[in-house]
Design an enzyme around this catalytic site. Structure first.
Site, PDB file in Angstrom:
ATOM      1  N   TYR A  85     119.676 -66.073 -66.678  1.00 15.80           N
ATOM      2  CA  TYR A  85     118.634 -65.531 -66.701  1.00 15.80           C
ATOM      3  C   TYR A  85     118.696 -64.656 -65.417  1.00 15.80           C
ATOM      4  O   TYR A  85     119.390 -64.864 -64.450  1.00 15.80           O
ATOM      5  CB  TYR A  85     117.128 -66.160 -66.573  1.00 15.80           C
ATOM      6  CG  TYR A  85     116.745 -67.036 -65.152  1.00 15.80           C
ATOM      7  CD1 TYR A  85     117.694 -68.202 -64.967  1.00 15.80           C
ATOM      8  CD2 TYR A  85     115.907 -66.661 -64.259  1.00 15.80           C
ATOM      9  CE1 TYR A  85     117.325 -67.877 -63.428  1.00 15.80           C
ATOM     10  CE2 TYR A  85     115.499 -66.883 -62.803  1.00 15.80           C
ATOM     11  CZ  TYR A  85     116.256 -68.022 -62.728  1.00 15.80           C
ATOM     12  OH  TYR A  85     115.927 -68.363 -61.835  1.00 15.80           O
ATOM     13  N   ARG A  99     126.125 -60.253 -63.016  1.00 19.81           N
ATOM     14  CA  ARG A  99     126.299 -61.111 -62.380  1.00 19.81           C
ATOM     15  C   ARG A  99     125.321 -61.847 -64.145  1.00 19.81           C
ATOM     16  O   ARG A  99     126.044 -62.773 -63.816  1.00 19.81           O
ATOM     17  CB  ARG A  99     124.542 -61.866 -61.167  1.00 19.81           C
ATOM     18  CG  ARG A  99     124.426 -62.983 -61.299  1.00 19.81           C
ATOM     19  CD  ARG A  99     123.453 -63.697 -60.065  1.00 19.81           C
ATOM     20  NE  ARG A  99     122.522 -63.000 -60.485  1.00 19.81           N
ATOM     21  CZ  ARG A  99     121.469 -63.031 -59.044  1.00 19.81           C
ATOM     22  NH1 ARG A  99     121.119 -62.836 -58.392  1.00 19.81           N
ATOM     23  NH2 ARG A  99     119.701 -62.676 -59.547  1.00 19.81           N
ATOM     24  N   ARG A 133     121.133 -79.430 -82.882  1.00 23.34           N
ATOM     25  CA  ARG A 133     120.747 -79.885 -81.770  1.00 23.34           C
ATOM     26  C   ARG A 133     122.586 -80.967 -81.992  1.00 23.34           C
ATOM     27  O   ARG A 133     122.666 -82.199 -83.113  1.00 23.34           O
ATOM     28  CB  ARG A 133     120.096 -81.216 -80.961  1.00 23.34           C
ATOM     29  CG  ARG A 133     120.375 -81.967 -80.101  1.00 23.34           C
ATOM     30  CD  ARG A 133     119.168 -82.354 -79.669  1.00 23.34           C
ATOM     31  NE  ARG A 133     119.526 -82.894 -77.958  1.00 23.34           N
ATOM     32  CZ  ARG A 133     119.983 -84.006 -77.657  1.00 23.34           C
ATOM     33  NH1 ARG A 133     120.498 -84.681 -78.188  1.00 23.34           N
ATOM     34  NH2 ARG A 133     119.855 -84.493 -76.468  1.00 23.34           N
ATOM     35  N   HIS A 158     126.013 -81.740 -78.550  1.00 23.95           N
ATOM     36  CA  HIS A 158     126.433 -81.470 -76.679  1.00 23.95           C
ATOM     37  C   HIS A 158     127.339 -80.139 -76.918  1.00 23.95           C
ATOM     38  O   HIS A 158     126.982 -79.278 -75.812  1.00 23.95           O
ATOM     39  CB  HIS A 158     126.296 -83.286 -76.098  1.00 23.95           C
ATOM     40  CG  HIS A 158     125.628 -83.551 -76.022  1.00 23.95           C
ATOM     41  ND1 HIS A 158     124.254 -84.022 -76.475  1.00 23.95           N
ATOM     42  CD2 HIS A 158     124.557 -84.014 -75.073  1.00 23.95           C
ATOM     43  CE1 HIS A 158     123.586 -84.823 -75.631  1.00 23.95           C
ATOM     44  NE2 HIS A 158     123.479 -84.685 -74.248  1.00 23.95           N
ATOM     45  N   LYS A 187     123.461 -68.201 -62.228  1.00 27.72           N
ATOM     46  CA  LYS A 187     122.273 -68.078 -62.702  1.00 27.72           C
ATOM     47  C   LYS A 187     121.389 -68.927 -63.112  1.00 27.72           C
ATOM     48  O   LYS A 187     121.288 -68.071 -64.893  1.00 27.72           O
ATOM     49  CB  LYS A 187     121.174 -66.783 -62.790  1.00 27.72           C
ATOM     50  CG  LYS A 187     120.148 -67.187 -61.622  1.00 27.72           C
ATOM     51  CD  LYS A 187     119.796 -65.347 -61.789  1.00 27.72           C
ATOM     52  CE  LYS A 187     118.504 -64.954 -61.160  1.00 27.72           C
ATOM     53  NZ  LYS A 187     117.543 -65.976 -60.047  1.00 27.72           N
ATOM     54  N   GLU A 227     120.314 -72.691 -49.755  1.00 27.82           N
ATOM     55  CA  GLU A 227     119.770 -71.453 -49.825  1.00 27.82           C
ATOM     56  C   GLU A 227     117.961 -72.405 -50.002  1.00 27.82           C
ATOM     57  O   GLU A 227     117.922 -73.319 -49.992  1.00 27.82           O
ATOM     58  CB  GLU A 227     120.417 -70.765 -51.123  1.00 27.82           C
ATOM     59  CG  GLU A 227     120.275 -72.245 -52.161  1.00 27.82           C
ATOM     60  CD  GLU A 227     120.609 -70.877 -53.242  1.00 27.82           C
ATOM     61  OE1 GLU A 227     120.522 -69.730 -53.722  1.00 27.82           O
ATOM     62  OE2 GLU A 227     120.930 -71.501 -53.983  1.00 27.82           O
ATOM     63  N   LEU A 245     123.529 -69.239 -54.545  1.00 23.82           N
ATOM     64  CA  LEU A 245     123.071 -67.990 -55.917  1.00 23.82           C
ATOM     65  C   LEU A 245     123.762 -67.075 -55.040  1.00 23.82           C
ATOM     66  O   LEU A 245     122.949 -66.458 -54.231  1.00 23.82           O
ATOM     67  CB  LEU A 245     121.784 -67.939 -56.463  1.00 23.82           C
ATOM     68  CG  LEU A 245     121.383 -66.883 -57.407  1.00 23.82           C
ATOM     69  CD1 LEU A 245     122.510 -67.356 -58.917  1.00 23.82           C
ATOM     70  CD2 LEU A 245     120.136 -66.459 -57.450  1.00 23.82           C
TER      71      LEU A 245
HETATM   72  N1  PDD Z   1     115.703 -66.189 -57.961  1.00 22.27           N
HETATM   73  N2  PDD Z   1     118.427 -68.730 -54.858  1.00 22.27           N
HETATM   74  C1  PDD Z   1     118.451 -68.955 -55.995  1.00 22.27           C
HETATM   75  C2  PDD Z   1     118.365 -70.155 -56.440  1.00 22.27           C
HETATM   76  C3  PDD Z   1     117.140 -67.894 -56.453  1.00 22.27           C
HETATM   77  O1  PDD Z   1     116.503 -68.595 -58.016  1.00 22.27           O
HETATM   78  C4  PDD Z   1     117.342 -66.739 -56.641  1.00 22.27           C
HETATM   79  C5  PDD Z   1     115.908 -65.922 -57.362  1.00 22.27           C
HETATM   80  C6  PDD Z   1     117.541 -65.832 -55.406  1.00 22.27           C
HETATM   81  C7  PDD Z   1     117.529 -64.789 -54.636  1.00 22.27           C
HETATM   82  O2  PDD Z   1     118.167 -64.129 -55.331  1.00 22.27           O
HETATM   83  P1  PDD Z   1     118.131 -62.645 -55.554  1.00 22.27           P
HETATM   84  O3  PDD Z   1     117.931 -61.685 -54.787  1.00 22.27           O
HETATM   85  O4  PDD Z   1     119.211 -61.704 -56.867  1.00 22.27           O
HETATM   86  O5  PDD Z   1     116.884 -62.376 -56.562  1.00 22.27           O
HETATM   87  C8  PDD Z   1     118.575 -66.721 -54.546  1.00 22.27           C
HETATM   88  C9  PDD Z   1     114.440 -65.722 -58.447  1.00 22.27           C
HETATM   89  C10 PDD Z   1     114.406 -64.615 -58.120  1.00 22.27           C
HETATM   90  C11 PDD Z   1     113.355 -66.386 -59.975  1.00 22.27           C
HETATM   91  O6  PDD Z   1     113.646 -67.372 -59.858  1.00 22.27           O
HETATM   92  O7  PDD Z   1     112.092 -66.224 -60.149  1.00 22.27           O
END
Ligand code: PDD
Length: 292
Positions: free
Chosen positions: A31, A50, A102, A104, A149, A181, A205
């Protein structure tokens, strides 16, 4: 409010995916959340890069919307048709490996990925920013590919809920003794006169906001008076930092003034965070302020 689902624009309340969608069954998808201001997408190309990297790493087929370059057009149409052409909004985009019985292992070649987008208005958390946010530290329970992501967000969800239960804004993950993070943010700190953040490895991320903030900080290193280093911090270092802040698409630059109940620096949002926030907003809105 609308949803774009596999080629159609639908009433979001009626948009539905199959119970055999691999996103539903396995969390098998990726996503993006992209920021929009006054109907204009911010750093859309970086989000697309990304996304493409994640699809390739997970061997999810590239949907035709990506081949035709129409993801940006779809995002802009959703913003327009949902009346989000002034102020702040986000566009959510999710691609799963598609619908199949389904198993895996991957479904048969030719299974179409599921493509979903929607737009929402964003209440920018300026009140919290003015005071500074509280965070808790918690164990990073995630896998070895945090650079992707993916929609597999259970450790992030559990961490964020711990933060909410503690009355905090964010959970900051610590692996071993390394601060990685936040549950949905990247973490920066000013320590011993340097601006530091975890390097963009498989442990975090690579946030788009992190990237833009690093660019701004490097361009204005002299004015800010702090050199930038992509070197991780321990939890002890984080606690003795003079400033800590979070970055993300939905929070921009968010100063942290409290970690596990202890005050950061002098307990107010720090000057580096405030300047970087002003410069980031200037980029987003196309105004001229710099990080001074
Ligand atoms: N989240 N780290 C993680 C684990 C994240 O899920 C996100 C963003 C970030 C920041 O990334 P960016 O600057 O690209 O938004 C760092 C989004 C906003 C969400 O899950 O809603």
């Amino acid at each position: 409010m609308l949803a774009y689902l596999n080629g159609e624009y639908l009433d979001r309340a009626r948009a539905a995916v199959s119970v055999e969608d691999r996103g539903f069954l396995f969390g098998d998808g990726v996503y993006e959340v992209t920021r929009a201001h006054d109907g204009r997408l911010f750093e859309a190309e970086r989000h697309l890069r990304r996304l493409e990297r994640g699809l390739a790493a997970l061997q999810i087929a590239r949907p035709r919307e990506l081949e035709s370059g129409s993801l940006i057009e779809i995002s802009e149409r959703l913003l327009r048709d949902d009346g989000l052409t002034s102020g702040d909004a986000t566009v959510y985009l999710q691609i799963t490996r598609g619908v199949a019985p389904r198993t895996h292992h991957f479904p048969p070649a030719g299974t179409s990925p599921t493509v979903y987008l929607s737009a929402s208005s964003l209440a920018v958390p300026d009140d919290t920013r003015a005071r500074g946010a509280a965070v808790i530290l918690t164990t990073d329970l995630r896998w070895e590919r945090c650079d992707l992501k993916t929609i597999n967000l259970l450790p992030n969800i559990v961490g964020k809920q711990q933060a909410v239960a503690a009355g905090a804004f964010e959970a900051v993950f610590v692996r071993g003794d390394v601060v990685t993070e936040g549950a949905s943010t990247n973490v920066f700190a000013v320590l011993d006169g340097e601006l530091r953040t975890h390097p963009a490895t498989h442990r975090i991320l690579p946030g788009i906001t992190r990237d833009v903030v690093l660019e701004i900080a490097r361009e204005s290193e002299r004015e800010l008076g702090v050199p930038v280093r992509e070197v991780s911090l321990t939890s002890v270092e984080l606690r003795r930092a003079s400033e800590v802040f979070l970055t993300s698409t939905t929070n921009d630059v968010m100063p942290v003034t409290c970690i596990d109940g202890a005050v950061v620096g002098n307990g107010t949002p720090g000057p580096i965070a405030r300047r970087l926030h002003a410069a980031l907003v200037a980029r987003m809105t196309g105004t001229a302020a710099a990080a001074r």
